[in-house]
Design a protein around this motif. Structure first.
Motif, PDB file in Angstrom:
ATOM      1  N   VAL A 104     -18.696  61.239  22.771  1.00  0.00           N
ATOM      2  CA  VAL A 104     -17.654  61.562  23.755  1.00  0.00           C
ATOM      3  C   VAL A 104     -18.380  61.804  25.076  1.00  0.00           C
ATOM      4  O   VAL A 104     -19.065  62.808  25.236  1.00  0.00           O
ATOM      5  CB  VAL A 104     -16.831  62.802  23.346  1.00  0.00           C
ATOM      6  N   GLY A 108     -14.227  61.632  28.347  1.00  0.00           N
ATOM      7  CA  GLY A 108     -13.512  62.625  27.550  1.00  0.00           C
ATOM      8  C   GLY A 108     -12.859  61.989  26.331  1.00  0.00           C
ATOM      9  O   GLY A 108     -13.284  60.941  25.838  1.00  0.00           O
ATOM     10  N   VAL A 109     -11.795  62.615  25.867  1.00  0.00           N
ATOM     11  CA  VAL A 109     -11.087  62.127  24.677  1.00  0.00           C
ATOM     12  C   VAL A 109     -10.070  61.074  25.104  1.00  0.00           C
ATOM     13  O   VAL A 109      -9.184  61.349  25.905  1.00  0.00           O
ATOM     14  CB  VAL A 109     -10.384  63.287  23.945  1.00  0.00           C
ATOM     15  N   VAL A 129     -19.083  64.175  16.046  1.00  0.00           N
ATOM     16  CA  VAL A 129     -18.635  63.828  17.402  1.00  0.00           C
ATOM     17  C   VAL A 129     -19.567  64.536  18.379  1.00  0.00           C
ATOM     18  O   VAL A 129     -19.582  65.764  18.453  1.00  0.00           O
ATOM     19  CB  VAL A 129     -17.168  64.247  17.640  1.00  0.00           C
ATOM     20  N   CYS A 131     -20.654  65.445  22.036  1.00  0.00           N
ATOM     21  CA  CYS A 131     -20.051  65.576  23.375  1.00  0.00           C
ATOM     22  C   CYS A 131     -21.151  65.755  24.417  1.00  0.00           C
ATOM     23  O   CYS A 131     -21.774  66.813  24.480  1.00  0.00           O
ATOM     24  CB  CYS A 131     -19.097  66.769  23.416  1.00  0.00           C
ATOM     25  N   LYS A 132     -21.389  64.726  25.190  1.00  0.00           N
ATOM     26  CA  LYS A 132     -22.377  64.780  26.279  1.00  0.00           C
ATOM     27  C   LYS A 132     -21.901  63.888  27.415  1.00  0.00           C
ATOM     28  O   LYS A 132     -21.604  62.716  27.176  1.00  0.00           O
ATOM     29  CB  LYS A 132     -23.747  64.294  25.799  1.00  0.00           C
ATOM     30  N   CYS A 134     -21.072  67.905  28.689  1.00  0.00           N
ATOM     31  CA  CYS A 134     -20.012  68.827  28.258  1.00  0.00           C
ATOM     32  C   CYS A 134     -20.198  70.166  28.960  1.00  0.00           C
ATOM     33  O   CYS A 134     -21.284  70.747  28.913  1.00  0.00           O
ATOM     34  CB  CYS A 134     -20.086  68.993  26.746  1.00  0.00           C
ATOM     35  N   GLN A 138     -16.093  73.531  26.742  1.00  0.00           N
ATOM     36  CA  GLN A 138     -15.262  72.323  26.683  1.00  0.00           C
ATOM     37  C   GLN A 138     -15.260  71.696  25.295  1.00  0.00           C
ATOM     38  O   GLN A 138     -14.311  71.003  24.922  1.00  0.00           O
ATOM     39  CB  GLN A 138     -15.758  71.305  27.709  1.00  0.00           C
ATOM     40  N   VAL A 139     -16.304  71.950  24.531  1.00  0.00           N
ATOM     41  CA  VAL A 139     -16.401  71.369  23.189  1.00  0.00           C
ATOM     42  C   VAL A 139     -15.260  71.857  22.296  1.00  0.00           C
ATOM     43  O   VAL A 139     -14.755  71.107  21.445  1.00  0.00           O
ATOM     44  CB  VAL A 139     -17.789  71.690  22.575  1.00  0.00           C
ATOM     45  N   TYR A 142     -12.202  69.835  23.142  1.00  0.00           N
ATOM     46  CA  TYR A 142     -12.314  68.514  22.512  1.00  0.00           C
ATOM     47  C   TYR A 142     -11.990  68.595  21.017  1.00  0.00           C
ATOM     48  O   TYR A 142     -11.315  67.718  20.467  1.00  0.00           O
ATOM     49  CB  TYR A 142     -13.723  67.957  22.702  1.00  0.00           C
ATOM     50  N   ASN A 161     -23.295  71.070  21.125  1.00  0.00           N
ATOM     51  CA  ASN A 161     -22.029  70.387  21.447  1.00  0.00           C
ATOM     52  C   ASN A 161     -21.740  69.212  20.506  1.00  0.00           C
ATOM     53  O   ASN A 161     -21.346  68.126  20.932  1.00  0.00           O
ATOM     54  CB  ASN A 161     -22.025  69.904  22.905  1.00  0.00           C
ATOM     55  N   THR A 162     -21.957  69.451  19.233  1.00  0.00           N
ATOM     56  CA  THR A 162     -21.649  68.458  18.201  1.00  0.00           C
ATOM     57  C   THR A 162     -20.584  69.032  17.268  1.00  0.00           C
ATOM     58  O   THR A 162     -20.744  70.144  16.755  1.00  0.00           O
ATOM     59  CB  THR A 162     -22.910  68.087  17.396  1.00  0.00           C
TER      60      THR A 162
END
Length: 251
Positions: A104, A108-109, A129, A131-132, A134, A138-139, A142, A161-162
């Motif tokens: 992500v 974003g999503v 998933v 997220c970078k 982030c 914010q994680v 998501y 952030n996984t």
């Protein structure tokens, strides 16, 4: 017949179309006006001009971002599966060993992320998933959004952030894997760019407002200082005139 004539008479006259030359002249006038403000010797005029321009841009960006708001359709209530601690531990261990993941990024999503999750769930029970980039916190947003869209279960959220998702015991791949209430890849990128621009513009507005406030304080202090100096000079002159000792010495 008379009523229609009255209505026709009450209508405002149509606006005259501006010629190309008139438009160019108008633009030149606006540019000249802006140039004068930018090169004004008064710092307050320059700061106020920048502030007005930034606020206009902020309003324009907010208006643009409204186009990317996706209306949420009423969905059936999703009942997530309740997993025991042993099952969670087992799924974490197996999920960490596997290399399948969905990134992500700055978009974003969007629909493609959910589609990739379902494609991974075709062969694997879990999917990571990543997220970078982030922002802090914010994680979790998501994770909530992806849970709603994919109907998966969050097993773990790691500090890097996984997010690890579990598809469920009775998982059935949906016919439409990319939800309709999500943005496309291109639109998600456009939205990200507008959001970034809005963030920078709002920061710039805060900076300009602070500059303007500091300038006003500086002007007020300078005026007070000048007043104090003037009063001190007047008082000194009065004392020299009224002092009899100085007059006798001079004689």
């Amino acid at each position: 017949m008379g009523v229609t004539k009255q209505k026709w008479r009450q209508q405002p006259p149509p606006k005259k179309k501006m010629s190309r030359k008139a438009k160019v002249n108008q633009l030149k006038w606006y540019r000249l006006k802006a140039k004068k403000k930018m090169k004004s010797p008064n710092p307050e005029v320059r700061i106020r001009y920048k502030l007005e321009k930034a606020k206009r841009k902020e309003e324009w960006l907010i208006e643009k971002l409204r186009k990317y708001e996706v209306p949420r359709t009423p969905e059936p209530v999703h009942d997530p599966e309740i997993l025991t601690e042993e099952e969670k531990f087992y799924l974490k261990r197996t999920g960490e060993k596997k290399k399948n993941y969905v990134p992500v990024g700055r978009r974003g999503v969007f629909g493609g992320v959910v589609l990739n999750m379902h494609l991974h769930w075709k062969k694997h029970e879990t999917v990571k998933v990543v997220c970078k980039p982030c922002r802090p916190g914010q994680v979790y947003e998501y994770a909530e959004e992806l849970t709603r869209l994919s109907k998966g279960t969050v097993i773990d959220i790691k500090p890097n952030n996984t997010i690890m998702f579990y598809r469920g015991k009775n998982y059935v791949q949906p016919k439409v894997m990319s939800p309709p209430e999500t943005l496309s890849k291109q639109k998600a990128l456009e939205k990200y760019r507008y959001l970034q621009s809005l963030e920078h513009t709002s920061q710039f507005i805060e900076k300009l407002e602070k500059e303007l406030e500091d300038y006003k304080k500086h002007v007020a202090l300078f005026k007070n200082h000048n007043k104090g100096v003037a009063i001190e000079k007047i008082s000194n002159e009065d004392t020299t005139v009224d002092d009899p000792a100085t007059t006798s010495d001079s004689k």
